[in-house]
Design a protein around this motif. Structure first.
Motif, PDB file in Angstrom:
ATOM      1  N   THR A  50      11.145   2.946   0.825  1.00 44.89           N
ATOM      2  CA  THR A  50      11.077   4.347   1.248  1.00 44.89           C
ATOM      3  C   THR A  50       9.636   4.843   1.275  1.00 44.89           C
ATOM      4  N   MET A  51       8.887   4.519   0.216  1.00 47.08           N
ATOM      5  CA  MET A  51       7.493   4.989   0.129  1.00 47.08           C
ATOM      6  C   MET A  51       6.638   4.380   1.243  1.00 47.08           C
ATOM      7  N   THR A  52       6.787   3.089   1.452  1.00 51.16           N
ATOM      8  CA  THR A  52       6.019   2.425   2.519  1.00 51.16           C
ATOM      9  C   THR A  52       6.285   3.098   3.857  1.00 51.16           C
ATOM     10  N   ASN A  53       7.547   3.401   4.133  1.00 48.60           N
ATOM     11  CA  ASN A  53       7.882   3.966   5.444  1.00 48.60           C
ATOM     12  C   ASN A  53       7.344   5.385   5.609  1.00 48.60           C
ATOM     13  N   ILE A  54       7.383   6.165   4.543  1.00 47.88           N
ATOM     14  CA  ILE A  54       6.803   7.521   4.601  1.00 47.88           C
ATOM     15  C   ILE A  54       5.309   7.399   4.917  1.00 47.88           C
ATOM     16  N   ILE A  55       4.639   6.489   4.231  1.00 45.33           N
ATOM     17  CA  ILE A  55       3.189   6.337   4.414  1.00 45.33           C
ATOM     18  C   ILE A  55       2.861   5.750   5.789  1.00 45.33           C
ATOM     19  N   PHE A  56       3.608   4.739   6.212  1.00 40.39           N
ATOM     20  CA  PHE A  56       3.328   4.142   7.520  1.00 40.39           C
ATOM     21  C   PHE A  56       3.547   5.176   8.636  1.00 40.39           C
ATOM     22  N   ALA A  57       4.580   6.015   8.485  1.00 40.79           N
ATOM     23  CA  ALA A  57       4.834   7.057   9.504  1.00 40.79           C
ATOM     24  C   ALA A  57       3.662   8.040   9.541  1.00 40.79           C
ATOM     25  N   LEU A  58       3.149   8.398   8.348  1.00 44.06           N
ATOM     26  CA  LEU A  58       1.991   9.296   8.277  1.00 44.06           C
ATOM     27  C   LEU A  58       0.768   8.646   8.943  1.00 44.06           C
ATOM     28  N   LEU A  59       0.545   7.373   8.645  1.00 39.87           N
ATOM     29  CA  LEU A  59      -0.619   6.679   9.213  1.00 39.87           C
ATOM     30  C   LEU A  59      -0.505   6.584  10.738  1.00 39.87           C
ATOM     31  N   LYS A  75     -10.399   3.890   7.246  1.00 43.57           N
ATOM     32  CA  LYS A  75      -9.678   5.073   7.726  1.00 43.57           C
ATOM     33  C   LYS A  75      -8.423   5.324   6.868  1.00 43.57           C
ATOM     34  N   ILE A  76      -7.675   4.248   6.581  1.00 42.53           N
ATOM     35  CA  ILE A  76      -6.473   4.372   5.743  1.00 42.53           C
ATOM     36  C   ILE A  76      -6.862   4.905   4.367  1.00 42.53           C
ATOM     37  N   ASN A  77      -7.957   4.404   3.815  1.00 37.94           N
ATOM     38  CA  ASN A  77      -8.390   4.857   2.492  1.00 37.94           C
ATOM     39  C   ASN A  77      -8.655   6.367   2.496  1.00 37.94           C
ATOM     40  N   GLY A  78      -9.293   6.847   3.542  1.00 41.90           N
ATOM     41  CA  GLY A  78      -9.561   8.285   3.641  1.00 41.90           C
ATOM     42  C   GLY A  78      -8.266   9.092   3.704  1.00 41.90           C
ATOM     43  N   ILE A  79      -7.356   8.652   4.548  1.00 44.23           N
ATOM     44  CA  ILE A  79      -6.081   9.370   4.722  1.00 44.23           C
ATOM     45  C   ILE A  79      -5.284   9.356   3.415  1.00 44.23           C
ATOM     46  N   LEU A  80      -5.213   8.177   2.786  1.00 41.18           N
ATOM     47  CA  LEU A  80      -4.361   8.044   1.593  1.00 41.18           C
ATOM     48  C   LEU A  80      -4.964   8.714   0.363  1.00 41.18           C
ATOM     49  N   THR A  81      -6.292   8.693   0.250  1.00 44.38           N
ATOM     50  CA  THR A  81      -6.935   9.361  -0.887  1.00 44.38           C
ATOM     51  C   THR A  81      -6.546  10.833  -0.893  1.00 44.38           C
ATOM     52  N   LYS A 135       0.993   8.650  12.644  1.00 47.64           N
ATOM     53  CA  LYS A 135       0.716   9.996  13.152  1.00 47.64           C
ATOM     54  C   LYS A 135      -0.789  10.241  13.247  1.00 47.64           C
ATOM     55  N   LYS A 136      -1.545   9.596  12.338  1.00 44.17           N
ATOM     56  CA  LYS A 136      -2.997   9.772  12.311  1.00 44.17           C
ATOM     57  C   LYS A 136      -3.713   8.704  13.140  1.00 44.17           C
ATOM     58  N   GLY A 137      -2.948   7.920  13.900  1.00 42.64           N
ATOM     59  CA  GLY A 137      -3.569   6.980  14.841  1.00 42.64           C
ATOM     60  C   GLY A 137      -3.789   5.571  14.323  1.00 42.64           C
ATOM     61  N   VAL A 138      -3.195   5.240  13.163  1.00 46.29           N
ATOM     62  CA  VAL A 138      -3.316   3.872  12.648  1.00 46.29           C
ATOM     63  C   VAL A 138      -2.114   3.057  13.140  1.00 46.29           C
ATOM     64  N   LEU A 149      -1.301  -2.835  10.966  1.00 45.38           N
ATOM     65  CA  LEU A 149      -1.003  -2.826   9.538  1.00 45.38           C
ATOM     66  C   LEU A 149       0.426  -3.324   9.322  1.00 45.38           C
ATOM     67  N   ALA A 150       0.605  -4.237   8.344  1.00 44.60           N
ATOM     68  CA  ALA A 150       1.939  -4.770   8.066  1.00 44.60           C
ATOM     69  C   ALA A 150       2.186  -4.691   6.555  1.00 44.60           C
ATOM     70  N   ASP A 151       3.136  -5.465   6.059  1.00 41.98           N
ATOM     71  CA  ASP A 151       3.448  -5.537   4.625  1.00 41.98           C
ATOM     72  C   ASP A 151       3.842  -4.163   4.074  1.00 41.98           C
ATOM     73  N   GLU A 152       3.324  -3.774   2.923  1.00 34.97           N
ATOM     74  CA  GLU A 152       3.789  -2.546   2.266  1.00 34.97           C
ATOM     75  C   GLU A 152       2.639  -1.781   1.626  1.00 34.97           C
ATOM     76  N   ILE A 153       2.877  -0.509   1.348  1.00 37.64           N
ATOM     77  CA  ILE A 153       1.965   0.308   0.530  1.00 37.64           C
ATOM     78  C   ILE A 153       2.855   1.014  -0.482  1.00 37.64           C
ATOM     79  N   SER A 154       2.744   0.623  -1.746  1.00 38.12           N
ATOM     80  CA  SER A 154       3.693   1.058  -2.768  1.00 38.12           C
ATOM     81  C   SER A 154       3.019   0.994  -4.130  1.00 38.12           C
ATOM     82  N   PRO A 155       3.717   1.389  -5.201  1.00 35.50           N
ATOM     83  CA  PRO A 155       3.105   1.248  -6.528  1.00 35.50           C
ATOM     84  C   PRO A 155       2.859  -0.215  -6.913  1.00 35.50           C
ATOM     85  N   ASP A 156       3.460  -1.167  -6.160  1.00 34.19           N
ATOM     86  CA  ASP A 156       3.160  -2.589  -6.396  1.00 34.19           C
ATOM     87  C   ASP A 156       1.774  -2.956  -5.872  1.00 34.19           C
TER      88      ASP A 156
END
Ligand code: UDP
Length: 238
Positions: free
Chosen positions: A54-63, A159-165, A65-68, A193-200
């Protein structure tokens, strides 16, 4: 859209990947298995797969939207997501804002020391070698990536680091560092971008207390595992 799982293509430490009837689409399925130290430490965190999916998908959708560009297509269940079929580049891309983990150990810098600038590093994805640190020249010499892809990966990662920070700060979380993986889209060849972005895959510390709210709780036996993963998801959905 109805996309269904066909044969399993791959089973990793935290996810399985399935083919579908569409050669351009895969389904990733997130597990609750937790591993650390190159698989030496094994465990299970209840519903981690649901949180990370769920978290990965929320973040990937946000990215997106920001052109990533990402592999994300559609979440189809609490653990399963349809993604674009990619070939993963054999490099883990790590970006750090604050010293922690292996960086602190390698350079003798106290965990929590802010870095003068975000710093990017690569690990060579090779389990039997323990994913060693690798530099640009080595990655190019081994033809793991092209010069053009490398340049793209660096630009997108910063760019991802800026958005996610900014995103995490708004949720009361400091983004200390994270690891991402890229793939080439099997249809277009584009680096996405592939794989995941999560607390892991991220270090996230509470802004007020510096409490660790990520996989370091598992790595370092800090307890409150399920609770912390749920809390991070809760903040992100808020
Ligand atoms: N990381 C990851 N997978 C790995 C190695 C690292 O997701 O195989 C993440 C880790 O969660 C942290 C960042 O990359 O957010 C930097 O990790 P570090 O190199 O400090 O390694 P560690 O302390 O995990 O050995």
């Amino acid at each position: 859209m109805t996309v269904e799982k066909r044969e399993q293509l791959y089973e990793g430490k935290a996810k399985k990947v399935y083919a579908t009837d569409d050669p351009d689409l895969y389904i990733v399925s997130y597990k609750d298995d937790a591993t650390a130290f190159n698989g030496e430490k094994k465990g299970r965190i209840a519903d981690k797969g649901v949180v990370n999916n769920t978290m990965t998908n929320i973040i990937f959708a946000l990215l997106e939207k920001k052109g990533v560009p990402t592999h994300f297509v559609e979440q189809i269940s609490d653990r399963d997501t349809v993604v674009k079929a990619v070939t993963i580049l054999p490099l883990e891309v790590i970006i750090r804002n604050v010293a922690a983990g292996s960086f602190s150990k390698r350079y003798g810098v106290e965990e929590g020391t802010a870095l003068a600038r975000p710093t990017l590093e690569f690990s060579y994805k090779k389990d039997e070698l323990g994913d060693p640190l690798i530099n640009d020249d080595h990655a190019l010499a081994l033809a793991l990536i092209t010069e053009e892809q490398l340049a793209t990966v660096k630009i997108i990662t910063h760019k991802i680091n800026g958005i996610l920070t900014e995103f995490f700060l708004d949720k009361g979380l400091k983004l200390i560092d994270f690891k991402i993986e890229f793939g080439t889209d099997n249809r277009t060849g584009e680096v996405i971008l592939a794989d995941e972005i999560s607390p892991d895959t991220c270090r996230l510390w509470d802004v007020d207390t510096n409490e660790k709210m990520d996989k370091d709780r598992f790595r370092r036996d800090l307890g409150k595992l399920e609770e912390t993963y749920q809390a991070v998801l809760g903040r992100i959905q808020a």
